[in-house]
Enzyme design. Structure first.
Site, PDB file in Angstrom:
ATOM      1  N   SER A  93       0.853  -1.187   0.000  1.00 30.84           N
ATOM      2  CA  SER A  93       0.000   0.000   0.000  1.00 30.84           C
ATOM      3  C   SER A  93       0.885   1.232   0.000  1.00 30.84           C
ATOM      4  O   SER A  93       1.815   1.331   0.811  1.00 30.84           O
ATOM      5  CB  SER A  93      -0.917   0.013   1.226  1.00 30.84           C
ATOM      6  N   CYS A 255      -4.408   7.062  -3.264  1.00 35.19           N
ATOM      7  CA  CYS A 255      -4.110   5.635  -3.394  1.00 35.19           C
ATOM      8  C   CYS A 255      -2.819   5.401  -4.184  1.00 35.19           C
ATOM      9  O   CYS A 255      -2.778   5.568  -5.409  1.00 35.19           O
ATOM     10  CB  CYS A 255      -5.269   4.871  -4.035  1.00 35.19           C
TER      11      CYS A 255
END
Length: 345
Positions: A93, A255
């Site tokens: 991530s 993101c």
């Protein structure tokens, strides 16, 4: 107080997306590699128990992730980590890498050097190089050199009862994404549409994983589409994104892994070259810089090395514990705040 388990957490957010970092009390996770540890967390009942203890109510909350800080296995890494979320443990991530880097430096676990500190993070997807700009004891921003990102398949067609035939791109940016131009579902990316976008993302993710299997060619532990990310272009040219996360919420940040995957599609279509830098904007208006650093290959497939630059901010320090008589050690979630699919947790 008689607690049978205690874990210390440093609360951090990256551009609005919470990534709490477990900096103390983390039990030993079986596995010789971080990929093996990820597999254990996702397949062993004790791994599931640990994830649910940290992520679900009454100790957790619907927003954000918990990052398990682990000893590095790779000789070049400063630390390793695995991301825990309501559905499972995840390999990589971008926003959480920025949260972990900020936590390591501002807590003193890794020595901060001004004006710049390089931290190498080990993930199940590979090594992530984090270059932190530091001043007056604070980590001001972090530039991540992400793992190789590649296109699995462009313009995949999926038939849906709600929107007819949807075209999407299946790509890897540290985990697998389905990237969907948001206009196909009749919405725009904005705060008022968050619930509708999330609902659409949950429907599409289920359809995609049922019909189009994806597995990383070199890391079998990474398989299946993790998230659906909706995308659009703002008037100033910024890439507007909304990543939808099971069981039903929107990523607050732009993101990092999703933008890495999207950059691979731009490169494959001839719309991005080495040296290009793009701006990505989240559903709440926070921003990342997304750069194309280099071209490479993964198992013979054309791939790229993306960079993601964003900011992390610490906002709290807490300790979670388990009373040996607590009947809710395994946690719970309700659809009122966790999203439409929380009943499956």
């Amino acid at each position: 107080m008689r607690w049978k388990r205690t874990i210390q957490l440093l609360d951090v957010h990256c551009e609005g997306e919470i990534g709490r970092v477990a900096i103390g009390g983390v039990p030993k996770i079986p596995g010789n590699t971080v990929a093996e540890q990820l597999h254990w967390l996702n397949t062993d009942p004790k791994g599931e128990e640990l994830r649910r203890f940290l992520v679900l109510e009454p100790r957790g909350a619907p927003i954000g992730s918990v990052n398990l800080l682990l000893p590095a296995r790779h000789p070049d890494a400063d630390a390793a980590f695995i991301i825990l979320q309501p559905d499972q443990a995840h390999a990589s991530s971008g926003s959480n890498s920025i949260c972990v880097t900020t936590a390591l430096l501002e807590s003193g676990i890794v020595e901060m050097k001004e004006p710049e500190t390089v931290v190498t993070l080990e993930t199940a997807a590979g090594l992530v190089r984090a270059t932190a700009t530091c001043r007056d004891g604070r980590c001001e921003k972090v530039r991540l050199t992400m793992v190789p990102s590649f296109v699995h398949e462009l313009d995949v067609g999926i038939d849906t009862p709600q929107w007819g035939r949807i075209k999407l791109d299946l790509c890897y940016g540290g985990i697998f994404y389905a990237l969907v131009d948001v206009g196909q579902i009749g919405l725009t990316i904005g705060k008022a549409n968050a619930a509708s976008l999330v609902q659409a993302g949950m429907v599409l993710k289920e359809l995609i994983n049922r019909t189009v299997p994806v597995v990383h060619p070199e890391i079998p532990a990474i398989s299946g589409v993790a998230y659906v990310m909706f995308r659009d272009i703002d008037a100033d040219g910024a890439i507007r994104t909304c990543t939808t996360m099971w069981p039903g919420r929107a990523d607050r940040s732009p993101c990092g892994t999703g933008n890495s995957a999207n950059l691979a599609t731009l490169h494959a279509r001839g719309k991005a070259r080495v040296g290009d830098v793009f701006k990505s904007r989240s559903i709440i208006g926070s921003e990342f810089e997304v750069g194309l650093q280099a071209e490479t290959e993964v198992a013979g497939k054309p791939a790229i090395i993306p960079t993601i630059t964003g900011r992390g901010f610490t906002f709290g320090l807490s300790q979670v514990a388990l009373d040996p008589f607590d009947p809710m050690a395994n946690g719970f979630a309700l659809t009122d705040v966790w999203g439409p699919l929380a009943g499956d947790i």
